[in-house]
Design an enzyme around this catalytic site. Structure first.
Site, PDB file in Angstrom:
ATOM      1  N   SER A 134       9.122   7.720   9.414  1.00 61.98           N
ATOM      2  CA  SER A 134       8.623   8.182   8.114  1.00 61.98           C
ATOM      3  C   SER A 134       9.368   9.431   7.677  1.00 61.98           C
ATOM      4  O   SER A 134       9.289   9.827   6.512  1.00 61.98           O
ATOM      5  CB  SER A 134       7.120   8.482   8.196  1.00 61.98           C
ATOM      6  OG  SER A 134       6.834   9.356   9.272  1.00 61.98           O
ATOM      7  N   ASP A 143      10.074   6.944  17.071  1.00 60.95           N
ATOM      8  CA  ASP A 143      10.274   5.617  16.475  1.00 60.95           C
ATOM      9  C   ASP A 143      11.698   5.143  16.704  1.00 60.95           C
ATOM     10  O   ASP A 143      12.657   5.879  16.431  1.00 60.95           O
ATOM     11  CB  ASP A 143      10.061   5.692  14.946  1.00 60.95           C
ATOM     12  CG  ASP A 143       8.696   5.205  14.517  1.00 60.95           C
ATOM     13  OD1 ASP A 143       8.067   4.441  15.270  1.00 60.95           O
ATOM     14  OD2 ASP A 143       8.259   5.599  13.413  1.00 60.95           O
ATOM     15  N   LYS A 203       8.637   4.024  20.167  1.00 67.48           N
ATOM     16  CA  LYS A 203       7.722   3.121  19.472  1.00 67.48           C
ATOM     17  C   LYS A 203       8.539   2.069  18.753  1.00 67.48           C
ATOM     18  O   LYS A 203       9.595   2.378  18.189  1.00 67.48           O
ATOM     19  CB  LYS A 203       6.835   3.893  18.479  1.00 67.48           C
ATOM     20  CG  LYS A 203       5.902   2.981  17.671  1.00 67.48           C
ATOM     21  CD  LYS A 203       4.748   3.740  17.029  1.00 67.48           C
ATOM     22  CE  LYS A 203       5.062   4.449  15.748  1.00 67.48           C
ATOM     23  NZ  LYS A 203       5.589   3.569  14.672  1.00 67.48           N
ATOM     24  N   GLU A 226       8.136  -1.538  16.155  1.00 67.73           N
ATOM     25  CA  GLU A 226       7.289  -2.351  15.289  1.00 67.73           C
ATOM     26  C   GLU A 226       7.447  -3.826  15.657  1.00 67.73           C
ATOM     27  O   GLU A 226       8.569  -4.310  15.798  1.00 67.73           O
ATOM     28  CB  GLU A 226       7.689  -2.146  13.817  1.00 67.73           C
ATOM     29  CG  GLU A 226       7.459  -0.724  13.328  1.00 67.73           C
ATOM     30  CD  GLU A 226       7.837  -0.519  11.859  1.00 67.73           C
ATOM     31  OE1 GLU A 226       8.178  -1.506  11.170  1.00 67.73           O
ATOM     32  OE2 GLU A 226       7.784   0.639  11.410  1.00 67.73           O
ATOM     33  N   GLU A 234      -1.691  -0.151  11.907  1.00 69.92           N
ATOM     34  CA  GLU A 234      -1.542   0.438  10.587  1.00 69.92           C
ATOM     35  C   GLU A 234      -2.103  -0.483   9.508  1.00 69.92           C
ATOM     36  O   GLU A 234      -1.722  -1.658   9.429  1.00 69.92           O
ATOM     37  CB  GLU A 234      -0.051   0.744  10.312  1.00 69.92           C
ATOM     38  CG  GLU A 234       0.170   1.364   8.943  1.00 69.92           C
ATOM     39  CD  GLU A 234       1.534   2.025   8.768  1.00 69.92           C
ATOM     40  OE1 GLU A 234       2.312   2.099   9.740  1.00 69.92           O
ATOM     41  OE2 GLU A 234       1.817   2.481   7.648  1.00 69.92           O
TER      42      GLU A 234
HETATM   43  N1  LIG Z   1       4.072  10.112   3.546  1.00 68.19           N
HETATM   44  C1  LIG Z   1       3.979   8.986   4.247  1.00 68.19           C
HETATM   45  N2  LIG Z   1       2.797   8.666   4.813  1.00 68.19           N
HETATM   46  C2  LIG Z   1       2.654   7.519   5.533  1.00 68.19           C
HETATM   47  O1  LIG Z   1       1.556   7.259   6.050  1.00 68.19           O
HETATM   48  C3  LIG Z   1       3.791   6.679   5.686  1.00 68.19           C
HETATM   49  C4  LIG Z   1       5.013   7.058   5.086  1.00 68.19           C
HETATM   50  N3  LIG Z   1       5.075   8.210   4.365  1.00 68.19           N
HETATM   51  N4  LIG Z   1       6.132   6.299   5.199  1.00 68.19           N
HETATM   52  C5  LIG Z   1       6.142   5.190   6.124  1.00 68.19           C
HETATM   53  C6  LIG Z   1       4.837   4.517   6.156  1.00 68.19           C
HETATM   54  C7  LIG Z   1       4.458   3.847   4.873  1.00 68.19           C
HETATM   55  N5  LIG Z   1       3.018   3.951   4.901  1.00 68.19           N
HETATM   56  C8  LIG Z   1       2.183   3.654   3.821  1.00 68.19           C
HETATM   57  C9  LIG Z   1       2.596   3.876   2.532  1.00 68.19           C
HETATM   58  C10 LIG Z   1       1.795   3.597   1.460  1.00 68.19           C
HETATM   59  C11 LIG Z   1       0.517   3.095   1.664  1.00 68.19           C
HETATM   60  C12 LIG Z   1      -0.345   2.792   0.496  1.00 68.19           C
HETATM   61  O2  LIG Z   1      -0.011   3.062  -0.621  1.00 68.19           O
HETATM   62  N6  LIG Z   1      -1.526   2.208   0.730  1.00 68.19           N
HETATM   63  C13 LIG Z   1      -2.521   1.956  -0.297  1.00 68.19           C
HETATM   64  C14 LIG Z   1      -3.399   0.790   0.065  1.00 68.19           C
HETATM   65  C15 LIG Z   1      -2.726  -0.524  -0.164  1.00 68.19           C
HETATM   66  C16 LIG Z   1      -3.694  -1.702  -0.190  1.00 68.19           C
HETATM   67  O3  LIG Z   1      -4.844  -1.526  -0.647  1.00 68.19           O
HETATM   68  O4  LIG Z   1      -3.303  -2.796   0.216  1.00 68.19           O
HETATM   69  C17 LIG Z   1      -3.457   3.170  -0.423  1.00 68.19           C
HETATM   70  O5  LIG Z   1      -3.996   3.377  -1.502  1.00 68.19           O
HETATM   71  O6  LIG Z   1      -3.597   3.909   0.590  1.00 68.19           O
HETATM   72  C18 LIG Z   1       0.084   2.870   2.967  1.00 68.19           C
HETATM   73  C19 LIG Z   1       0.922   3.164   4.052  1.00 68.19           C
HETATM   74  C20 LIG Z   1       2.588   4.634   6.069  1.00 68.19           C
HETATM   75  N7  LIG Z   1       3.738   5.460   6.377  1.00 68.19           N
HETATM   76  C1  LIG Z   2       2.982   5.990  10.101  1.00 68.88           C
HETATM   77  C2  LIG Z   2       3.388   6.138  11.533  1.00 68.88           C
HETATM   78  C3  LIG Z   2       2.557   5.332  12.462  1.00 68.88           C
HETATM   79  C4  LIG Z   2       4.856   5.850  11.683  1.00 68.88           C
HETATM   80  O1  LIG Z   2       5.297   4.848  12.166  1.00 68.88           O
HETATM   81  C5  LIG Z   2       5.778   6.861  11.149  1.00 68.88           C
HETATM   82  O2  LIG Z   2       5.351   7.997  10.865  1.00 68.88           O
HETATM   83  O3  LIG Z   2       6.968   6.538  11.027  1.00 68.88           O
HETATM   84 MG   LIG Z   3       7.366   4.562  11.701  1.00 68.71          MG
END
Ligand SMILES: Nc1nc(=O)c2c([nH]1)NC[C@@H]1CN(c3ccc(C(=O)N[C@@H](CCC(=O)O)C(=O)O)cc3)CN21
Ligand SMILES: CC(C)C(=O)C(=O)O
Ligand SMILES: [Mg+2]
Length: 284
Positions: free
Chosen positions: A49, A87, A117, A119, A186
């Site tokens: 991330s 990762d 880690k 995926e 996740e």
């Molecule tokens: N700043 C950041 N935080 C993270 O947790 C994260 C990253 N970057 N980059 C890599 C991945 C991408 N991730 C993400 C990114 C976006 C959502 C998201 O927008 N989720 C929506 C829900 C989607 C749904 O309902 O299906 C939300 O509103 O949280 C979730 C995980 C988790 N990781």
């Molecule tokens: C969101 C977490 C689990 C991750 O894989 C990351 O930070 O890259």
């Molecule tokens: Mg990751």
């Protein structure tokens, strides 16, 4: 001084047994890792991330092995107690086993990493097993796997259909069987998370997967509101707003320099007499 004993994979398994939640946060550099350690965190994830929150990419895919090595070195230099996991970036563990092992070795040796880690589920179980046999602790990662963003088609909740759910449970068991010491879940639904957590003897570490996991992980920049370009809204809880503090601090600095308020003479070194004597003559 920090007097807690270093956290190990067996300690985290014991924490699951005892019902003690495992706390994990991402960190990508020396000061953030140090502060997380001082705050009492159990584990640190040098997550890919960092591609989003540190390097400004739109996904985690452009992150390289060299990036992960560089950031892992900074983090492992900073901490003694938290368990550090790195990762493996996109496509660095999908070629030949030989190639994968070389990449893992680079994280451990050049990055001074402690664990990796990866995926994926059943399809990477053989790879996980080979790493574990070579002495490298491996953490799994199931559910929303951001490295498959363009296949999944968005950051979406996983395991909603019964077919998906069955596959996820099977993947989790395959990773446990292969020797993974923990699994990140996740964006997995609450019901499925609870089931997987019960079925496994290794800890589940959740992000956006509810309260039944054995531990939780969040991205540093989300927890602290530190200029993250994507903030997942639903599951993140912000515990501070350091973005605002940083902006305000820098803007005060800018203003004071413009107004010639900073620096004042207390910030400068006196001793002009000697310098002037040196420059303009006097005794040899
Ligand atoms: N700043 C950041 N935080 C993270 O947790 C994260 C990253 N970057 N980059 C890599 C991945 C991408 N991730 C993400 C990114 C976006 C959502 C998201 O927008 N989720 C929506 C829900 C989607 C749904 O309902 O299906 C939300 O509103 O949280 C979730 C995980 C988790 N990781
Ligand atoms: C969101 C977490 C689990 C991750 O894989 C990351 O930070 O890259
Ligand atoms: Mg990751």
């Amino acid at each position: 001084m920090e007097t807690r004993k270093p956290v190990t994979t067996s300690r985290m398994k014991k924490m699951k047994k005892d019902g003690t939640p495992i706390t994990m946060i991402t960190a990508y550099d020396y000061p953030s890792a140090k502060l997380a350690e001082e705050a009492g965190i159990d584990a640190i994830l040098v997550g890919d991330s960092l591609g989003n929150v540190v390097l400004g990419y739109e996904s985690t895919l452009p992150v390289t092995l060299d990036d992960m090595i560089y950031h892992t070195r900074a983090v492992t230099r900073a901490v003694q107690v938290p368990f550090v996991v790195t990762d493996m970036p996109f496509m660095t563990y999908h070629g030949s086993l030989d190639e994968t092992m070389k990449n893992v070795a680079r994280i451990m040796q050049e990055g001074m990493g402690k664990a990796v880690k990866m995926e994926g589920g059943e399809e990477i179980a053989a790879t996980v097993e080979a790493c574990v046999k070579a002495g490298v602790p491996v953490m799994g990662h199931l559910g929303l796997t951001p490295q498959s963003l363009y296949q999944i088609g968005g950051y979406k909740v996983q395991g909603k259909t019964s077919r998906q759910a069955a596959k996820l449970l099977q993947d989790a068991k395959a990773l446990e069987q292969a020797g993974a010491f923990a699994i990140v879940l996740e964006l997995v639904t609450e019901e499925l998370t609870e089931l997987i957590t019960k079925e496994l003897s290794i800890p589940t570490i959740g992000i956006g997967s509810g309260a039944s996991c054995d531990g939780q992980v969040l991205v540093f920049h989300d927890v602290l509101q530190y200029g993250s370009p994507i903030i997942p809204k639903k599951f993140v809880k912000a515990y501070a707003n350091i973005g605002d503090q940083i902006r305000s601090g820098i803007s005060q600095y800018v203003q004071e320099v413009k107004e010639r308020k900073y620096p004042d003479s207390s910030h400068a070194f006196q001793g002009a007499d000697d310098v002037l004597t040196f420059l303009y003559g006097g005794k040899e």
